[in-house]
Write a protein that holds these residues in place. Structure first.
Motif, PDB file in Angstrom:
ATOM      1  N   ILE A 106      32.720 -29.581  18.383  1.00 39.57           N
ATOM      2  CA  ILE A 106      33.892 -29.400  18.779  1.00 39.57           C
ATOM      3  C   ILE A 106      33.757 -28.236  20.091  1.00 39.57           C
ATOM      4  O   ILE A 106      34.531 -28.205  20.979  1.00 39.57           O
ATOM      5  CB  ILE A 106      35.147 -28.952  17.854  1.00 39.57           C
ATOM      6  CG1 ILE A 106      36.445 -29.013  18.801  1.00 39.57           C
ATOM      7  CG2 ILE A 106      34.607 -27.767  17.069  1.00 39.57           C
ATOM      8  CD1 ILE A 106      37.584 -29.127  17.572  1.00 39.57           C
ATOM      9  N   VAL A 107      32.988 -27.377  19.753  1.00 43.00           N
ATOM     10  CA  VAL A 107      32.775 -26.266  20.669  1.00 43.00           C
ATOM     11  C   VAL A 107      32.141 -26.813  22.116  1.00 43.00           C
ATOM     12  O   VAL A 107      32.427 -26.465  23.083  1.00 43.00           O
ATOM     13  CB  VAL A 107      31.932 -25.105  20.215  1.00 43.00           C
ATOM     14  CG1 VAL A 107      31.308 -24.145  21.156  1.00 43.00           C
ATOM     15  CG2 VAL A 107      32.649 -24.383  18.841  1.00 43.00           C
ATOM     16  N   GLU A 108      31.046 -27.579  21.886  1.00 48.68           N
ATOM     17  CA  GLU A 108      30.686 -28.124  23.084  1.00 48.68           C
ATOM     18  C   GLU A 108      31.485 -29.292  23.885  1.00 48.68           C
ATOM     19  O   GLU A 108      31.720 -28.890  24.958  1.00 48.68           O
ATOM     20  CB  GLU A 108      29.275 -29.154  22.813  1.00 48.68           C
ATOM     21  CG  GLU A 108      28.093 -28.234  22.484  1.00 48.68           C
ATOM     22  CD  GLU A 108      26.912 -29.268  21.796  1.00 48.68           C
ATOM     23  OE1 GLU A 108      26.939 -30.272  21.998  1.00 48.68           O
ATOM     24  OE2 GLU A 108      26.156 -28.431  21.025  1.00 48.68           O
ATOM     25  N   THR A 109      32.309 -29.886  23.129  1.00 47.00           N
ATOM     26  CA  THR A 109      33.296 -30.645  23.758  1.00 47.00           C
ATOM     27  C   THR A 109      34.426 -29.738  24.549  1.00 47.00           C
ATOM     28  O   THR A 109      35.030 -30.268  25.673  1.00 47.00           O
ATOM     29  CB  THR A 109      34.024 -31.771  23.011  1.00 47.00           C
ATOM     30  OG1 THR A 109      32.883 -32.428  22.235  1.00 47.00           O
ATOM     31  CG2 THR A 109      34.990 -32.711  23.213  1.00 47.00           C
ATOM     32  N   ALA A 110      34.753 -28.934  23.792  1.00 48.71           N
ATOM     33  CA  ALA A 110      35.833 -27.934  24.304  1.00 48.71           C
ATOM     34  C   ALA A 110      35.202 -27.007  25.644  1.00 48.71           C
ATOM     35  O   ALA A 110      36.109 -27.002  26.493  1.00 48.71           O
ATOM     36  CB  ALA A 110      36.164 -26.896  23.416  1.00 48.71           C
ATOM     37  N   GLU A 111      34.029 -26.875  25.619  1.00 48.31           N
ATOM     38  CA  GLU A 111      33.497 -26.238  26.790  1.00 48.31           C
ATOM     39  C   GLU A 111      33.406 -27.193  28.014  1.00 48.31           C
ATOM     40  O   GLU A 111      33.738 -26.684  28.946  1.00 48.31           O
ATOM     41  CB  GLU A 111      32.350 -25.549  26.448  1.00 48.31           C
ATOM     42  CG  GLU A 111      32.276 -24.376  25.468  1.00 48.31           C
ATOM     43  CD  GLU A 111      30.784 -23.846  25.302  1.00 48.31           C
ATOM     44  OE1 GLU A 111      29.810 -24.781  25.254  1.00 48.31           O
ATOM     45  OE2 GLU A 111      30.631 -22.670  24.987  1.00 48.31           O
ATOM     46  N   GLU A 112      32.967 -28.417  27.614  1.00 47.70           N
ATOM     47  CA  GLU A 112      32.810 -29.296  28.778  1.00 47.70           C
ATOM     48  C   GLU A 112      34.414 -29.661  29.251  1.00 47.70           C
ATOM     49  O   GLU A 112      34.167 -29.883  30.470  1.00 47.70           O
ATOM     50  CB  GLU A 112      32.290 -30.698  28.310  1.00 47.70           C
ATOM     51  CG  GLU A 112      30.803 -30.347  27.731  1.00 47.70           C
ATOM     52  CD  GLU A 112      30.180 -31.568  27.019  1.00 47.70           C
ATOM     53  OE1 GLU A 112      30.806 -32.777  26.957  1.00 47.70           O
ATOM     54  OE2 GLU A 112      28.887 -31.537  26.608  1.00 47.70           O
ATOM     55  N   SER A 113      35.268 -29.615  28.434  1.00 43.47           N
ATOM     56  CA  SER A 113      36.465 -30.247  28.950  1.00 43.47           C
ATOM     57  C   SER A 113      37.444 -29.020  29.529  1.00 43.47           C
ATOM     58  O   SER A 113      38.437 -29.193  29.793  1.00 43.47           O
ATOM     59  CB  SER A 113      37.487 -30.772  28.165  1.00 43.47           C
ATOM     60  OG  SER A 113      37.553 -30.030  26.989  1.00 43.47           O
ATOM     61  N   ARG A 127      27.971 -27.431  10.359  1.00 41.80           N
ATOM     62  CA  ARG A 127      27.784 -26.770  11.368  1.00 41.80           C
ATOM     63  C   ARG A 127      27.812 -27.916  12.613  1.00 41.80           C
ATOM     64  O   ARG A 127      28.017 -27.378  13.805  1.00 41.80           O
ATOM     65  CB  ARG A 127      26.317 -26.192  11.102  1.00 41.80           C
ATOM     66  CG  ARG A 127      26.287 -25.002  10.633  1.00 41.80           C
ATOM     67  CD  ARG A 127      25.003 -24.075  10.478  1.00 41.80           C
ATOM     68  NE  ARG A 127      23.858 -25.074   9.780  1.00 41.80           N
ATOM     69  CZ  ARG A 127      23.964 -24.855   8.517  1.00 41.80           C
ATOM     70  NH1 ARG A 127      24.777 -24.210   7.684  1.00 41.80           N
ATOM     71  NH2 ARG A 127      22.870 -25.731   7.763  1.00 41.80           N
ATOM     72  N   ARG A 128      27.339 -28.938  12.166  1.00 46.82           N
ATOM     73  CA  ARG A 128      27.388 -30.055  13.182  1.00 46.82           C
ATOM     74  C   ARG A 128      28.526 -30.393  13.886  1.00 46.82           C
ATOM     75  O   ARG A 128      28.986 -30.582  15.083  1.00 46.82           O
ATOM     76  CB  ARG A 128      26.524 -31.465  12.857  1.00 46.82           C
ATOM     77  CG  ARG A 128      25.317 -31.419  12.453  1.00 46.82           C
ATOM     78  CD  ARG A 128      24.693 -32.870  12.276  1.00 46.82           C
ATOM     79  NE  ARG A 128      25.240 -33.577  11.181  1.00 46.82           N
ATOM     80  CZ  ARG A 128      24.787 -33.169   9.840  1.00 46.82           C
ATOM     81  NH1 ARG A 128      23.911 -32.612   9.761  1.00 46.82           N
ATOM     82  NH2 ARG A 128      24.995 -33.952   8.872  1.00 46.82           N
ATOM     83  N   TYR A 129      29.603 -30.427  12.927  1.00 47.94           N
ATOM     84  CA  TYR A 129      31.123 -30.693  13.534  1.00 47.94           C
ATOM     85  C   TYR A 129      31.468 -29.207  14.131  1.00 47.94           C
ATOM     86  O   TYR A 129      32.125 -29.621  15.408  1.00 47.94           O
ATOM     87  CB  TYR A 129      32.115 -30.750  12.204  1.00 47.94           C
ATOM     88  CG  TYR A 129      32.142 -32.135  11.648  1.00 47.94           C
ATOM     89  CD1 TYR A 129      32.306 -33.255  12.395  1.00 47.94           C
ATOM     90  CD2 TYR A 129      31.642 -32.516  10.468  1.00 47.94           C
ATOM     91  CE1 TYR A 129      32.610 -34.491  12.120  1.00 47.94           C
ATOM     92  CE2 TYR A 129      31.632 -33.604   9.837  1.00 47.94           C
ATOM     93  CZ  TYR A 129      32.061 -34.869  10.720  1.00 47.94           C
ATOM     94  OH  TYR A 129      32.212 -36.092  10.101  1.00 47.94           O
ATOM     95  N   ALA A 130      31.249 -28.379  13.973  1.00 48.01           N
ATOM     96  CA  ALA A 130      31.425 -26.950  14.561  1.00 48.01           C
ATOM     97  C   ALA A 130      30.945 -27.081  16.189  1.00 48.01           C
ATOM     98  O   ALA A 130      31.727 -26.843  17.183  1.00 48.01           O
ATOM     99  CB  ALA A 130      31.276 -25.921  13.875  1.00 48.01           C
TER     100      ALA A 130
END
Length: 87
Positions: free
Chosen positions: A18-25, A12-15
Protein backbone atom coordinates in the motif's frame (compact mmCIF):
# COMPACT_ATOMS: atom_id res chain seq x y z
CA UNK A 1 5.29 -19.27 16.67
CA UNK A 2 5.41 -20.06 12.96
CA UNK A 3 1.95 -18.63 12.38
CA UNK A 4 2.98 -15.35 14.04
CA UNK A 5 6.02 -15.16 11.80
CA UNK A 6 3.90 -15.92 8.73
CA UNK A 7 1.32 -13.36 9.81
CA UNK A 8 4.01 -10.76 10.43
CA UNK A 9 5.58 -11.39 7.03
CA UNK A 10 2.21 -11.07 5.32
CA UNK A 11 1.48 -7.84 7.21
CA UNK A 12 4.82 -6.39 6.08
CA UNK A 13 4.09 -7.33 2.45
CA UNK A 14 0.65 -5.71 2.58
CA UNK A 15 2.05 -2.60 4.29
CA UNK A 16 4.82 -2.30 1.71
CA UNK A 17 2.34 -2.77 -1.13
CA UNK A 18 0.00 0.00 0.00
CA UNK A 19 2.88 2.40 0.68
CA UNK A 20 4.43 1.74 -2.74
CA UNK A 21 1.08 2.09 -4.50
CA UNK A 22 0.25 5.27 -2.58
CA UNK A 23 3.63 6.78 -3.46
CA UNK A 24 3.26 5.88 -7.14
CA UNK A 25 -0.21 7.44 -7.30
CA UNK A 26 0.89 10.49 -5.28
CA UNK A 27 -1.69 9.67 -2.59
CA UNK A 28 0.60 8.84 0.32
CA UNK A 29 -0.60 11.69 2.56
CA UNK A 30 -4.27 10.86 1.90
CA UNK A 31 -3.75 7.16 2.61
CA UNK A 32 -1.84 7.93 5.81
CA UNK A 33 -4.67 10.19 6.98
CA UNK A 34 -7.27 7.55 6.13
CA UNK A 35 -5.41 4.84 8.05
CA UNK A 36 -4.83 7.17 11.01
CA UNK A 37 -8.55 8.00 11.03
CA UNK A 38 -9.42 4.28 10.87
CA UNK A 39 -7.07 3.57 13.76
CA UNK A 40 -8.87 6.21 15.84
CA UNK A 41 -12.27 4.78 14.87
CA UNK A 42 -11.19 1.31 15.93
CA UNK A 43 -9.68 2.57 19.19
CA UNK A 44 -12.90 4.38 20.03
CA UNK A 45 -15.32 1.59 19.20
CA UNK A 46 -15.12 -1.91 20.68
CA UNK A 47 -18.13 -2.80 18.50
CA UNK A 48 -16.25 -1.84 15.35
CA UNK A 49 -13.22 -3.82 16.54
CA UNK A 50 -15.41 -6.90 16.98
CA UNK A 51 -17.10 -6.36 13.63
CA UNK A 52 -13.83 -6.41 11.72
CA UNK A 53 -12.05 -9.12 13.69
CA UNK A 54 -14.71 -11.61 14.74
CA UNK A 55 -14.54 -14.96 12.96
CA UNK A 56 -18.26 -15.27 13.68
CA UNK A 57 -19.07 -12.49 11.23
CA UNK A 58 -19.30 -13.54 7.60
CA UNK A 59 -16.45 -12.20 5.45
CA UNK A 60 -18.92 -10.84 2.94
CA UNK A 61 -20.55 -8.83 5.70
CA UNK A 62 -17.15 -7.58 6.85
CA UNK A 63 -16.33 -6.46 3.30
CA UNK A 64 -19.67 -4.66 3.05
CA UNK A 65 -19.09 -3.01 6.43
CA UNK A 66 -15.61 -1.85 5.39
CA UNK A 67 -16.98 -0.48 2.13
CA UNK A 68 -19.75 1.41 3.96
CA UNK A 69 -17.33 2.74 6.58
CA UNK A 70 -14.86 3.82 3.89
CA UNK A 71 -17.59 5.62 1.96
CA UNK A 72 -18.99 7.33 5.06
CA UNK A 73 -15.51 8.45 6.12
CA UNK A 74 -14.65 9.68 2.63
CA UNK A 75 -11.59 7.45 2.35
CA UNK A 76 -9.48 7.49 -0.80
CA UNK A 77 -10.40 4.70 -3.25
CA UNK A 78 -6.99 3.09 -2.72
CA UNK A 79 -7.60 2.93 1.03
CA UNK A 80 -11.09 1.55 0.51
CA UNK A 81 -9.86 -1.16 -1.87
CA UNK A 82 -7.03 -2.06 0.49
CA UNK A 83 -9.39 -2.41 3.45
CA UNK A 84 -11.81 -4.51 1.47
CA UNK A 85 -8.94 -6.77 0.40
CA UNK A 86 -7.94 -7.22 4.03
CA UNK A 87 -11.52 -7.95 5.06
Amino acid sequence: MASQQTSGAAARRYANAIVETAEESKNLDAILKDLTDLEAMLAGSPELQRAVTSPLIDRGEQVQAMAALSDAAGFNDLTKNFLMLLA
